[in-house]
Write a protein that holds these residues in place. Structure first.
Motif, short mmCIF file in Angstrom:
data_model
loop_
_atom_site.label_atom_id
_atom_site.label_comp_id
_atom_site.label_asym_id
_atom_site.label_seq_id
_atom_site.Cartn_x
_atom_site.Cartn_y
_atom_site.Cartn_z
N GLY A 152 -7.57 -32.01 12.81
CA GLY A 152 -8.96 -32.03 12.37
C GLY A 152 -9.88 -32.36 13.53
N VAL A 153 -11.03 -31.67 13.60
CA VAL A 153 -12.00 -31.90 14.66
C VAL A 153 -13.38 -32.06 14.02
CG1 VAL A 153 -12.86 -31.14 16.91
CG2 VAL A 153 -10.69 -30.22 16.04
N THR A 154 -14.05 -33.15 14.33
CA THR A 154 -15.41 -33.33 13.82
C THR A 154 -16.37 -32.38 14.54
OG1 THR A 154 -15.92 -35.12 15.37
CG2 THR A 154 -14.93 -35.73 13.26
N CYS A 155 -17.55 -32.20 13.97
CA CYS A 155 -18.45 -31.20 14.52
C CYS A 155 -19.90 -31.63 14.41
CB CYS A 155 -18.24 -29.85 13.82
SG CYS A 155 -18.80 -29.82 12.10
N TYR A 156 -20.76 -30.83 15.03
CA TYR A 156 -22.20 -31.02 14.99
C TYR A 156 -22.77 -30.39 13.71
CZ TYR A 156 -21.85 -31.51 20.14
OH TYR A 156 -21.51 -31.89 21.42
N VAL A 157 -23.94 -30.84 13.30
CA VAL A 157 -24.77 -30.11 12.33
C VAL A 157 -26.15 -30.02 12.94
CG1 VAL A 157 -25.77 -30.09 10.02
CG2 VAL A 157 -23.43 -30.93 10.35
N GLU A 158 -26.51 -28.81 13.39
CA GLU A 158 -27.75 -28.62 14.15
C GLU A 158 -28.35 -27.25 13.84
OE1 GLU A 158 -29.06 -30.97 15.97
OE2 GLU A 158 -27.34 -32.34 16.03
N PRO A 159 -29.64 -27.06 14.11
CA PRO A 159 -30.21 -25.71 14.04
C PRO A 159 -29.50 -24.80 15.04
CG PRO A 159 -31.93 -27.37 14.21
CD PRO A 159 -30.64 -28.08 14.49
N ALA A 160 -29.18 -23.59 14.63
CA ALA A 160 -28.44 -22.67 15.51
C ALA A 160 -28.87 -21.24 15.25
CB ALA A 160 -26.93 -22.81 15.27
N LYS A 161 -28.76 -20.41 16.31
CA LYS A 161 -29.03 -18.98 16.21
C LYS A 161 -27.72 -18.23 16.38
CE LYS A 161 -33.78 -19.14 17.97
NZ LYS A 161 -34.73 -18.61 18.98
N PHE A 162 -27.44 -17.28 15.46
CA PHE A 162 -26.25 -16.45 15.57
C PHE A 162 -26.51 -15.15 14.82
CE2 PHE A 162 -25.95 -19.53 12.19
CZ PHE A 162 -25.48 -18.84 11.09
N THR A 163 -26.05 -14.05 15.41
CA THR A 163 -26.34 -12.68 14.94
C THR A 163 -27.82 -12.58 14.56
OG1 THR A 163 -25.60 -13.12 12.64
CG2 THR A 163 -23.94 -12.35 14.21
N VAL A 164 -28.14 -12.36 13.28
CA VAL A 164 -29.55 -12.21 12.89
C VAL A 164 -30.11 -13.50 12.28
CG1 VAL A 164 -29.26 -9.74 12.50
CG2 VAL A 164 -28.90 -11.33 10.60
N TRP A 165 -29.35 -14.60 12.34
CA TRP A 165 -29.72 -15.80 11.62
C TRP A 165 -30.21 -16.91 12.55
CZ3 TRP A 165 -30.17 -14.45 6.85
CH2 TRP A 165 -29.31 -13.47 6.32
N ASP A 166 -31.10 -17.73 12.02
CA ASP A 166 -31.60 -18.92 12.69
C ASP A 166 -31.69 -20.00 11.61
OD1 ASP A 166 -32.89 -20.91 14.05
OD2 ASP A 166 -34.49 -19.66 14.85
N MET A 167 -30.68 -20.86 11.53
CA MET A 167 -30.62 -21.83 10.44
C MET A 167 -29.74 -23.01 10.82
SD MET A 167 -27.96 -19.99 7.78
CE MET A 167 -29.07 -18.61 7.46
#
Length: 229
Positions: free
Chosen positions: A7-22
């Motif tokens: 298991g690896v913990t992660c970030y929760v942040e605004p991000a841009k990917f493909t056509v999305w920005d969320m």
């Protein structure tokens, strides 16, 4: 043999990917690559619900890099340079850390993960390292790793096959008061604590640098080997 689940913990942040920005739960893919190459099965653990309840389904745990811990957790007011505090991530990762220590789950802390380990056991942090050491080599520029030599203890040197290492750094905080139950296993020349391990644990260690940024991944191999055992 099945791949050990890491298991690896992660970030929760605004991000841009493909056509999305969320807003997104995300993790640098370098972690995934290293765990996979070491023979493990990576599983990303977002800071939501009760991730600590999943510890019994894991064979190993990585608390990954990220923003600063809320200084209230070690009894300090926030410094001007303390930033990217995410209280929901603190809540999730401290729960995971405490469960891993209690159950003996093999654990690797990376950068922020070292700080979570130290604070969880009662230690404190330097909130802005350049004010103490007088230079910015530990975090030379936004989005740029620094290369700073460290000297390893004999135990950590066995994993890296040598006492001297020049890993990738990106941290502006570090351990101030070392928690009881931790042993220092690496320092940089300016005295900064760069790695620790839990005294008496089968495999519970943390480094202040970023091993995922290097091509070789002996720490990931060591974690997966411990998870297999």
């Amino acid at each position: 043999m099945a791949r050990p689940v890491i298991g690896v913990t992660c970030y929760v942040e605004p991000a841009k990917f493909t056509v999305w920005d969320m807003r997104a739960a995300l993790l640098p893919y370098m972690y995934v690559d290293h765990i996979t190459r070491a023979g493990g099965q990576p599983v990303i653990l977002p800071p939501a619900g009760e991730p600590a309840a999943l510890a019994g389904r894991l064979d190993g745990l990585i608390i990954a890099g990220g923003g600063d811990i809320d200084p209230a957790r070690y009894g300090a007011p926030p410094a001007a340079q303390t930033g990217y505090v995410r209280e929901f991530r603190d809540e999730a990762e401290f729960g995971l850390m405490e469960t891993a220590l209690r159950t003996g789950l093999p654990f690797l802390g990376i950068c922020r993960g070292l700080q979570v380990l130290n604070v969880a056991l009662g230690g404190t942090l330097l909130q802005h390292l350049p004010d103490v050491v007088g230079h910015t080599a530990h975090s030379p520029a936004p989005g740029t790793f620094g290369r700073l030599p460290v000297r390893l203890s004999p135990g950590l040197a066995k994993i890296y096959d040598g006492e001297d290492l020049t890993p990738a750094h990106y941290h502006h905080q570090a351990i101030d008061r070392l928690a009881d139950g931790l042993e220092v296993t690496a320092r940089s020349d300016d005295g900064t604590i760069e790695a620790v391990e839990v005294t008496g644990a089968a495999f519970a260690l943390a480094v202040q640098w970023h091993p995922e940024a290097d091509e070789d991944g002996p720490l990931f191999h060591a974690l997966v080997a411990a998870a297999r055992r």
